[in-house]
Write a protein that holds these residues in place. Structure first.
Motif, mmCIF file in Angstrom:
data_model
loop_
_atom_site.group_PDB
_atom_site.id
_atom_site.type_symbol
_atom_site.label_atom_id
_atom_site.label_comp_id
_atom_site.label_asym_id
_atom_site.label_seq_id
_atom_site.Cartn_x
_atom_site.Cartn_y
_atom_site.Cartn_z
ATOM 1 N N ARG A 342 -12.239 -5.079 -12.122
ATOM 2 C CA ARG A 342 -11.552 -6.311 -12.900
ATOM 3 C C ARG A 342 -10.650 -6.228 -11.352
ATOM 4 N N GLN A 343 -9.641 -8.123 -11.401
ATOM 5 C CA GLN A 343 -8.527 -8.656 -10.735
ATOM 6 C C GLN A 343 -7.342 -8.423 -11.423
ATOM 7 N N ILE A 344 -6.085 -7.175 -11.118
ATOM 8 C CA ILE A 344 -4.862 -8.056 -11.600
ATOM 9 C C ILE A 344 -3.802 -8.186 -10.720
ATOM 10 N N SER A 345 -2.708 -8.647 -11.035
ATOM 11 C CA SER A 345 -1.961 -9.148 -10.564
ATOM 12 C C SER A 345 -0.380 -8.333 -10.677
ATOM 13 N N ASP A 346 0.022 -8.063 -12.285
ATOM 14 C CA ASP A 346 1.311 -7.470 -12.414
ATOM 15 C C ASP A 346 1.153 -5.463 -12.340
ATOM 16 N N GLY A 347 0.388 -5.188 -11.281
ATOM 17 C CA GLY A 347 0.036 -3.866 -11.145
ATOM 18 C C GLY A 347 0.210 -2.970 -12.160
ATOM 19 N N VAL A 348 -0.651 -3.585 -13.361
ATOM 20 C CA VAL A 348 -0.911 -2.498 -14.493
ATOM 21 C C VAL A 348 -1.938 -2.444 -14.469
ATOM 22 N N PHE A 349 -3.519 -1.404 -15.173
ATOM 23 C CA PHE A 349 -4.605 -1.236 -15.080
ATOM 24 C C PHE A 349 -4.695 -0.259 -16.949
ATOM 25 N N ASP A 350 -5.076 -0.744 -17.625
ATOM 26 C CA ASP A 350 -5.728 -0.386 -19.069
ATOM 27 C C ASP A 350 -6.615 0.602 -19.166
ATOM 28 N N LEU A 351 -6.015 1.666 -19.431
ATOM 29 C CA LEU A 351 -7.421 2.723 -18.418
ATOM 30 C C LEU A 351 -7.893 3.576 -20.373
ATOM 31 N N ARG A 352 -7.202 2.903 -21.350
ATOM 32 C CA ARG A 352 -7.771 3.216 -22.494
ATOM 33 C C ARG A 352 -8.885 2.976 -23.295
ATOM 34 N N VAL A 361 -10.065 6.065 -8.377
ATOM 35 C CA VAL A 361 -9.343 4.610 -8.362
ATOM 36 C C VAL A 361 -9.926 3.772 -6.578
ATOM 37 N N ILE A 362 -10.756 2.715 -7.162
ATOM 38 C CA ILE A 362 -10.650 1.888 -5.115
ATOM 39 C C ILE A 362 -9.795 1.038 -5.623
ATOM 40 N N LEU A 363 -9.485 0.668 -4.814
ATOM 41 C CA LEU A 363 -8.340 -0.975 -5.166
ATOM 42 C C LEU A 363 -8.515 -1.883 -3.560
ATOM 43 N N ASN A 364 -8.639 -2.522 -3.563
ATOM 44 C CA ASN A 364 -9.308 -3.351 -2.510
ATOM 45 C C ASN A 364 -7.621 -4.669 -2.104
ATOM 46 N N ASN A 365 -7.650 -5.387 -1.357
ATOM 47 C CA ASN A 365 -6.372 -6.395 -1.124
ATOM 48 C C ASN A 365 -6.579 -6.608 0.703
ATOM 49 N N ASN A 366 -7.797 -7.973 0.416
ATOM 50 C CA ASN A 366 -7.793 -8.713 1.782
ATOM 51 C C ASN A 366 -8.422 -7.859 2.563
ATOM 52 N N GLY A 367 -9.342 -6.702 2.447
ATOM 53 C CA GLY A 367 -10.404 -6.270 3.251
ATOM 54 C C GLY A 367 -9.658 -5.118 3.542
ATOM 55 N N SER A 368 -8.308 -4.632 3.430
ATOM 56 C CA SER A 368 -7.755 -2.924 3.177
ATOM 57 C C SER A 368 -8.423 -1.948 1.329
ATOM 58 N N VAL A 369 -8.807 -1.071 1.993
ATOM 59 C CA VAL A 369 -9.439 -0.889 0.603
ATOM 60 C C VAL A 369 -8.448 1.021 1.121
ATOM 61 N N ASP A 370 -8.050 1.406 -0.412
ATOM 62 C CA ASP A 370 -7.114 2.318 -0.964
ATOM 63 C C ASP A 370 -7.656 3.356 -1.187
ATOM 64 N N ARG A 371 -7.940 4.573 -1.909
ATOM 65 C CA ARG A 371 -8.693 4.879 -2.442
ATOM 66 C C ARG A 371 -8.057 6.595 -3.418
ATOM 67 N N GLU A 372 -8.053 6.806 -4.438
ATOM 68 C CA GLU A 372 -6.912 7.858 -4.955
ATOM 69 C C GLU A 372 -7.629 8.536 -6.018
ATOM 70 N N ILE A 373 -7.722 9.583 -6.908
ATOM 71 C CA ILE A 373 -8.155 10.517 -7.557
ATOM 72 C C ILE A 373 -7.516 10.271 -8.452
ATOM 73 N N ILE A 374 -7.399 9.384 -10.188
ATOM 74 C CA ILE A 374 -6.570 10.200 -11.144
ATOM 75 C C ILE A 374 -7.358 10.936 -12.224
ATOM 76 N N ILE A 375 -6.220 11.284 -12.977
ATOM 77 C CA ILE A 375 -6.582 12.518 -14.470
ATOM 78 C C ILE A 375 -6.559 11.426 -15.404
ATOM 79 N N LYS A 376 -7.356 10.858 -16.794
ATOM 80 C CA LYS A 376 -6.924 10.494 -17.556
ATOM 81 C C LYS A 376 -7.061 11.699 -18.223
ATOM 82 N N GLU A 377 -6.178 11.972 -19.718
ATOM 83 C CA GLU A 377 -6.019 13.059 -19.895
ATOM 84 C C GLU A 377 -6.441 12.578 -21.336
#
Length: 377
Positions: A342-352, A361-377
Motif C-alpha cells: 500500500r501507499q502511506i504518507s503519514d509514516g505509519v504502517f499497520d501490521l496487526r 519491508v521494501i520501501l519505494n520512493n521515486n525509484g529509490s528502494v530501501d529494504r529492511e527485515i522486521i520482526i512481528k511478535e
C-alpha cells in the motif's frame, strides 16, 4: 495465534542482536556527494539561546522553531591551479595576519578513505603600511604561498565513536619594507602549526526548517572539532622582534583555538548544522544550519529512512526526513510471498493483520528502494 518454534526464536534473537549492531548510523563513501562546482547555502544565528549538544547515541536536537538572522554561502570551485589535482575543489576563506585580512584557497579531494584537505594557496597582495609607520613607502608584500599536505577532514566510513588527529604547518611568505628599521623588501614568513583533534561524539536526529519553513528530521553524526593554532614569525630567518609584532597586533608563539560541533548526514556533501563554540566549549556563539531545498531533502530522504520499532507487535513507523512524502511499501515473508502492499504518507504502517514472524519491508520512493527485515511478535 501462531507461535514461533524454539529454533525460530533463537534465530530471531540472533537477528535482532545483529540488527541493533547494524542499525547504527554510518556514513559510507558512496553516501557523500562530492561536486567540484557548487555553492553551499546556510542560515546563521548569532548568540542563539541554545545549549551545547550532548554526547551519546540516539540524541534528538529540535531546532524546528528557529528563525534565522543571516543567510550566507560558501562557494566551491574546481581546482585550476596546476599544483593541485583536477579532481579536487577549493573554497576561499579569510585568514588573519594580526589586523590584516588575507585570502586563501583551501583545497579538498575525495579519496578512497574519506574527504581530505590537501593544501592551500595564499593569494598575493601588496599592503601599504602608512597607517602603522607613517611612511608612505613602507609596505608588506604577501607573495603566493602554496602549502601541500594531506589531512582528514572526514574519514569514511564514519561511525559514532570515531576519532582522528592531524597536524599540519602552513607557511605564509611575505617581503617587509620598513625604512626606519632598515628593512627593504626583506624575505619573511609566518609559520602556523595547526593541530586537529576530532571525534564523533553523538548520533541521532536533528530537526531543522527547510527553506520553506517545513521541519525536516535528519539522522546523522555529530563531530567535535578542536583546532589549535600556534603562530611563529620570522624576518630574514630570525624571530621577529616584539616591536614589529606589536605593530601588527601579533605575538610570537601565540596560540589560538577554533571550537565547533558539526552535524553530518547521508546524501549531503556539507555539514547540515554547525555550532561555533567558545574556547572552553561552554557557550554556543553562533548556530548555522543548511538552507535545504526540495531536491536536498529528497536526496537526504533517499538515504535517511529507517523503520521502528523492531521487533513490533502492531505498527511500524517509517522515520523519514519529510513525513508528508508518499511512499509505496510492500511486505514479503521470507519465502518471497507478498503479504501486503500500500501507499502511506503519514509514516505509519499497520501490521496487526499479519501473523507473527520475520518479514522483508521494501520501501519505494521515486525509484529509490530501501529494504529492511522486521520482526512481528
Amino acid at each position: 495465534m501462531k507461535t514461533l518454534s524454539t529454533l525460530s526464536i533463537a534465530f530471531l534473537l540472533i537477528f535482532v542482536s545483529f540488527s541493533e549492531i547494524f542499525s547504527q548510523i554510518t556514513i559510507e563513501y558512496e553516501d557523500v556527494p562530492f561536486v567540484l562546482d557548487e555553492t553551499y547555502h546556510f542560515y546563521a544565528i548569532g548568540a542563539p539561546n541554545i545549549s551545547a549538544p550532548e554526547s551519546g547515541e540516539d540524541q534528538t536536537w529540535d531546532f524546528s522553531e528557529l528563525i534565522y538572522q543571516v543567510e550566507s554561502n560558501t562557494k566551491f570551485s574546481p581546482a585550476e591551479n596546476a599544483e593541485f589535482p583536477s579532481d579536487s575543489r577549493y573554497n576561499i576563506s579569510i585568514t588573519n595576519f594580526g589586523v590584516i585580512d588575507l585570502y586563501s584557497e583551501y583545497y579538498y579531494q575525495k579519496q578512497d578513505d574519506g574527504i581530505k584537505r590537501i593544501g592551500s594557496r595564499m593569494l598575493p597582495v601588496d599592503i601599504a603600511l602608512t597607517e602603522f609607520t607613517g611612511n608612505p613607502s613602507d609596505s608588506i608584500n604577501f607573495v603566493e604561498s602554496i602549502n601541500k599536505h594531506e589531512m582528514n577532514d572526514m574519514p569514511l566510513p564514519l561511525n559514532y565513536g570515531a576519532t582522528w588527529t592531524d597536524e599540519v604547518t602552513y607557511k605564509t611568505n611575505f617581503n617587509l619594507s620598513i625604512s626606519m628599521l632598515g628593512l627593504d623588501h626583506v624575505a619573511s614568513y609566518n609559520s602556523q602549526h595547526v593541530t586537529y583533534n576530532c571525534e564523533v561524539i553523538s548520533s541521532g536526529t536533528m530537526i531543522i526548517p527547510d527553506e520553506a519553513g517545513t521541519p525536516v528530521s535528519i539522522e546523522g553524526l555529530l563531530i567535535k572539532r578542536d583546532i589549535a593554532v600556534v603562530d611563529s614569525f620570522y624576518i630574514d630567518d630570525m624571530p621577529a622582534s616584539s616591536m614589529i609584532l606589536s605593530a601588527f597586533g601579533l605575538e610570537q608563539g601565540a596560540m589560538s583555538t577554533q571550537s565547533a560541533y558539526e552535524f553530518y548526514t547521508q546524501g549531503y556533501s556539507h555539514q547540515v548544522a554547525r555550532f561555533i563554540m567558545s574556547s572552553n566549549w561552554s557557550q554556543v556563539l553562533e548556530f548555522q544550519y543548511a538552507k535545504l531545498t526540495a531536491s536536498d531533502v529528497e536526496e537526504i530522504e533517499s538515504l535517511n529512512c529507517n523503520i521502528y520499532p523492531n521487533p513490533t507487535k502492531d505498527f511500524i513507523r517509517i522515520n523519514q526526513v519529510n513525513q508528508s512524502i508518499e511512499r509505496n511499501i510492500s511486505i514479503y515473508d521470507l519465502s518471497g510471498n507478498k503479504m501486503d502492499c500500500r501507499q502511506i504518507s503519514d509514516g505509519v504502517f499497520d501490521l496487526r493483520g499479519l501473523p507473527s514472524g520475520a518479514y522483508i519491508v521494501i520501501l519505494n520512493n521515486n525509484g529509490s528502494v530501501d529494504r529492511e527485515i522486521i520482526i512481528k511478535e
